[in-house]
Design a protein around this motif. Structure first.
Motif, PDB file in Angstrom:
ATOM      1  N   ASN A  32      17.118  32.879 -24.983  1.00  0.00           N
ATOM      2  CA  ASN A  32      17.890  32.466 -26.157  1.00  0.00           C
ATOM      3  C   ASN A  32      18.779  33.569 -26.703  1.00  0.00           C
ATOM      4  O   ASN A  32      19.864  33.297 -27.206  1.00  0.00           O
ATOM      5  CB  ASN A  32      16.949  31.989 -27.253  1.00  0.00           C
ATOM      6  CG  ASN A  32      16.391  30.626 -26.952  1.00  0.00           C
ATOM      7  OD1 ASN A  32      17.145  29.673 -26.814  1.00  0.00           O
ATOM      8  ND2 ASN A  32      15.094  30.536 -26.814  1.00  0.00           N
ATOM      9  N   SER A  36      19.161  32.082 -31.091  1.00  0.00           N
ATOM     10  CA  SER A  36      18.076  31.514 -31.910  1.00  0.00           C
ATOM     11  C   SER A  36      18.475  31.394 -33.370  1.00  0.00           C
ATOM     12  O   SER A  36      17.854  30.670 -34.125  1.00  0.00           O
ATOM     13  CB  SER A  36      16.829  32.386 -31.837  1.00  0.00           C
ATOM     14  OG  SER A  36      16.566  32.764 -30.534  1.00  0.00           O
ATOM     15  N   THR A 100      22.533  27.903 -23.830  1.00  0.00           N
ATOM     16  CA  THR A 100      21.193  28.081 -23.273  1.00  0.00           C
ATOM     17  C   THR A 100      20.876  27.092 -22.166  1.00  0.00           C
ATOM     18  O   THR A 100      20.222  27.429 -21.194  1.00  0.00           O
ATOM     19  CB  THR A 100      20.124  27.948 -24.373  1.00  0.00           C
ATOM     20  OG1 THR A 100      20.400  26.753 -25.094  1.00  0.00           O
ATOM     21  CG2 THR A 100      20.157  29.132 -25.295  1.00  0.00           C
TER      22      THR A 100
END
Lengths: 220, 222
Positions: A32, A36, A100
């Motif tokens: 990530n 995030s 991602t």
């Protein structure tokens, strides 16, 4: 002024969320990286959406019991704002997925199901536009709203839990909570929930005031 | 209608709809022609599709057939006739009759669609009994949901386009479930969550029936 303290709280919390959300040191979770941080903006959008849809269905139910047009104004405004936040939640989610999952629109079940859920509520808004008589519109759209909400629950809660998804928090993909050992993300995430929800309620009250002014000849 | 027994009322209404259908036969042949031409067009365009495409196309055909067949059941009721029913019967009996009638109609249409698809698009099914069961269950689920939507669309000036706008997002979860469940009839796949999906489909059917019965009286009042 005493009644407006929660609006000030919303602004302060959101300022904190935006500043801290981009600057706080977060744990690097898997692939990530810094993406995030989207969590602080993505998850609260869904909470706002559900808050608004709940307000909407409660008012639709109340409308069908009393036939008070004010309830219809509340229900339709909440559904419109809920859909707006739903689109924002979808947009922040796809932005995260681009970096991602490697694709903006993937065939992940969670993404598909939320897209359908938003489409259902857009259908509600289109249905409202197609009926011109005020009382008839209120009655029919209240019925459709209850129908839509009842199907929203299996769509966004049950089906995504049954199938495998890449979405964090699903069966095979762990959520962020277990990796956030020192709690720095929670420290921003929980104020974000409160701040964004307060903002959505604020927008809701403004839209309702505007809509009531539009219809002031009817409400007297 | 001297007996006011709700079950008697419901069955009288179903019988009335079936009799009308048998006498006019316009809806039936209209939908029949619709099925045959749709399947034939697919056959012209892509010949014999492989099993996954076959499955997807079949359920899309089912969806459009349901929209056409179920919408007609409310379109044929004119405003005056609805008012007449309003003075005679309980709204719950009326919608229950429509639900039963649409399920019967859609079951018939599903079987016709299945036969047409097999005739024109080839037969990739390896587990026929299972698939026929799925088709009947799917036809029932789709017709139940569209009955309520047709009732809503009938209130909104009999707008058929509106029914598609409202219906397609709502029917998507049901279609996704159906397409996933029926995949077992084509290839031997291991689907551990199959019983759960059946349960969910059954649960959705019961939910739709319950909501329709509860909400229709509100819709009816004019």
């Amino acid at each position: 002024m005493a009644r407006h303290w929660w609006k000030a709280l919303a602004i302060l919390l959101l300022l904190y969320v935006i500043i801290a959300g981009f600057t706080v040191k977060i744990p690097i979770i898997g692939t990530n990286g810094q993406s995030s941080r989207g969590l602080f903006f993505h998850v609260p959008m869904w909470i706002c959406m559900y808050t608004m849809y709940t307000i909407s269905i409660v008012n639709s139910l109340l409308y069908l019991s009393k036939y008070d047009l004010k309830r219809d104004v509340l229900a339709s405004s909440a559904a419109g704002i809920g859909t707006f936040f739903g689109v924002l939640g979808f947009a922040t989610g796809t932005l995260w997925a681009t970096y991602t999952w490697g694709g903006t629109l993937t065939d992940d079940p969670k993404q598909m199901c939320t897209a359908i859920a938003i489409l259902i509520y857009m259908a509600y808004l289109v249905l409202r536009m197609s009926i011109h008589d005020l009382d008839k519109r209120a009655r029919i759209s209240a019925v459709f709203n209850i129908f839509a909400f009842a199907l929203l629950i299996p769509l966004t809660y049950i089906i995504p839990r049954m199938v495998d998804s890449l979405h964090p928090g699903s069966a095979t993909t762990p959520g962020f909570a277990s990796k956030d050992t020192d709690g720095s993300m929670k420290l921003v995430l929980y104020p974000a929930f409160i701040g964004w929800t307060l903002l959505s309620v604020w927008i809701f009250t403004l839209v309702v005031r505007y809509r009531k002014l539009q219809l002031k000849n009817i409400f007297k | 209608m001297k007996k006011s027994n709700p079950i008697h009322q419901t069955f009288t209404l179903v019988k009335k709809d079936l009799t009308l259908e048998l006498r006019q036969q316009y809806a039936f042949y209209g939908v029949l022609l619709y099925i045959v031409s749709t399947v034939f067009v697919i056959n012209l365009m892509m010949g014999r599709p492989d099993d996954k495409v076959w499955n997807a196309l079949f359920w899309v055909i089912q969806l459009f057939v349901a929209v056409n067949a179920v919408a007609k059941s409310f379109m044929q009721e004119s405003r005056g006739r609805l008012l007449y029913f309003y003075s005679l019967v309980n709204p719950r009996c009326f919608i229950a009759a429509k639900l039963i009638y649409n399920v019967i109609l859609m079951t018939l249409m599903s079987i016709i669609a299945l036969v047409c698809s097999i005739a024109f698009l080839g037969n990739p099914i390896i587990n026929p009994v299972y698939f026929v069961g799925m088709v009947l269950l799917g036809g029932t689920s789709i017709s139940l949901l569209f009955t309520m939507l047709a009732a809503i669309a009938a209130q909104a000036n009999h707008n058929a386009a509106l029914m598609a706008v409202m219906g397609f997002p709502l029917i998507m979860p049901v279609l996704m479930l159906l397409a996933n469940i029926s995949l077992s009839a084509f290839v031997t796949v291991y689907q551990p969550e199959l019983p759960k999906m059946f349960l969910l489909l059954g649960g959705m059917d019961i939910l739709v029936i319950a909501l329709t019965m509860i909400l229709f009286p509100f819709l009816w009042k004019d």
